[in-house]
Scaffold this motif. Sequence first.
Motif, PDB file in Angstrom:
ATOM      1  N   ARG A  32       0.809  -1.218   0.000  1.00  0.00           N
ATOM      2  CA  ARG A  32       0.000   0.000   0.000  1.00  0.00           C
ATOM      3  C   ARG A  32       0.846   1.273   0.000  1.00  0.00           C
ATOM      4  O   ARG A  32       0.312   2.375  -0.081  1.00  0.00           O
ATOM      5  CB  ARG A  32      -0.941   0.008   1.201  1.00  0.00           C
ATOM      6  N   GLN A  56     -16.325   2.261   1.081  1.00  0.00           N
ATOM      7  CA  GLN A  56     -16.086   1.013   1.792  1.00  0.00           C
ATOM      8  C   GLN A  56     -16.236  -0.110   0.767  1.00  0.00           C
ATOM      9  O   GLN A  56     -17.047  -0.013  -0.147  1.00  0.00           O
ATOM     10  CB  GLN A  56     -17.118   0.812   2.913  1.00  0.00           C
ATOM     11  N   GLY A 105      -8.977 -10.283   6.027  1.00  0.00           N
ATOM     12  CA  GLY A 105      -9.221  -9.562   7.278  1.00  0.00           C
ATOM     13  C   GLY A 105     -10.637  -9.749   7.781  1.00  0.00           C
ATOM     14  O   GLY A 105     -11.155 -10.859   7.813  1.00  0.00           O
ATOM     15  N   SER A 146     -13.119  -3.203   3.952  1.00  0.00           N
ATOM     16  CA  SER A 146     -11.941  -2.340   3.928  1.00  0.00           C
ATOM     17  C   SER A 146     -12.332  -0.956   3.439  1.00  0.00           C
ATOM     18  O   SER A 146     -13.385  -0.774   2.822  1.00  0.00           O
ATOM     19  CB  SER A 146     -10.863  -2.945   3.017  1.00  0.00           C
ATOM     20  N   GLN A 147     -11.479   0.005   3.703  1.00  0.00           N
ATOM     21  CA  GLN A 147     -11.674   1.392   3.287  1.00  0.00           C
ATOM     22  C   GLN A 147     -10.747   1.699   2.121  1.00  0.00           C
ATOM     23  O   GLN A 147      -9.549   1.434   2.194  1.00  0.00           O
ATOM     24  CB  GLN A 147     -11.339   2.329   4.450  1.00  0.00           C
ATOM     25  N   ASN A 164      -4.978   2.496  -0.477  1.00  0.00           N
ATOM     26  CA  ASN A 164      -5.721   1.256  -0.678  1.00  0.00           C
ATOM     27  C   ASN A 164      -6.678   1.562  -1.813  1.00  0.00           C
ATOM     28  O   ASN A 164      -7.665   2.269  -1.622  1.00  0.00           O
ATOM     29  CB  ASN A 164      -6.472   0.847   0.589  1.00  0.00           C
ATOM     30  N   HIS A 204     -12.492  -6.213  -5.039  1.00  0.00           N
ATOM     31  CA  HIS A 204     -13.355  -5.431  -4.161  1.00  0.00           C
ATOM     32  C   HIS A 204     -14.769  -5.334  -4.710  1.00  0.00           C
ATOM     33  O   HIS A 204     -14.969  -5.236  -5.919  1.00  0.00           O
ATOM     34  CB  HIS A 204     -12.818  -4.008  -3.994  1.00  0.00           C
TER      35      HIS A 204
END
Length: 174
Positions: A10, A82, A88, A92-93, A156, A162
């Motif tokens: 990242r 988001q 995880g 995630s953001q 990110n 995503h």
Amino acid sequence: MRTEPRRKERAMMNPGEMEALLVRRAIGQLATTTEDGPYVVPVNYLFAEGCIYFHSGPKGRKIEALRTDPRVCFLVDEAGPQVTWERGCGISQIYESVMCFGKAEFVEGLEERRRILEMMVHKFVPADASPPLLNLNVGKTAVIKIRVEWMTGKANRISPIHTIISNQFLTGDR
């Protein structure tokens, strides 16, 4: 103390990417040190000529802190949506952020302050609505220049893994 990012994938390694974020954002978070501890304040700013510029009234906590200790940290970020993904906690953001470290100095001289303030006005105000800068007002305004000694960036970004979900905190440009 400089540290390596934990999430190396990242890290923003390209200075041009970091500078682009500094150019396109309107507000950054200025961190200073006071005798009572850390002090962070949002400021509108201009990134130009490799430096960060902002203006202020001639007195106050921020000005006192900068006169006592010119070392600063300056954070600019840009939040995205988001997203869900398979790692995880599953959410995630999306974001980009840049932290600049350097020393603040007060811009002296009426003409130099005017030049910087005019660049700031052009960043924030449409050309047909720009008011003239009066010498009296320029003379009463502190203009601060942060000489960026080093910066670090992190991002990110959206990828095919995503899925975008709603984000109640995204309300446009901050």
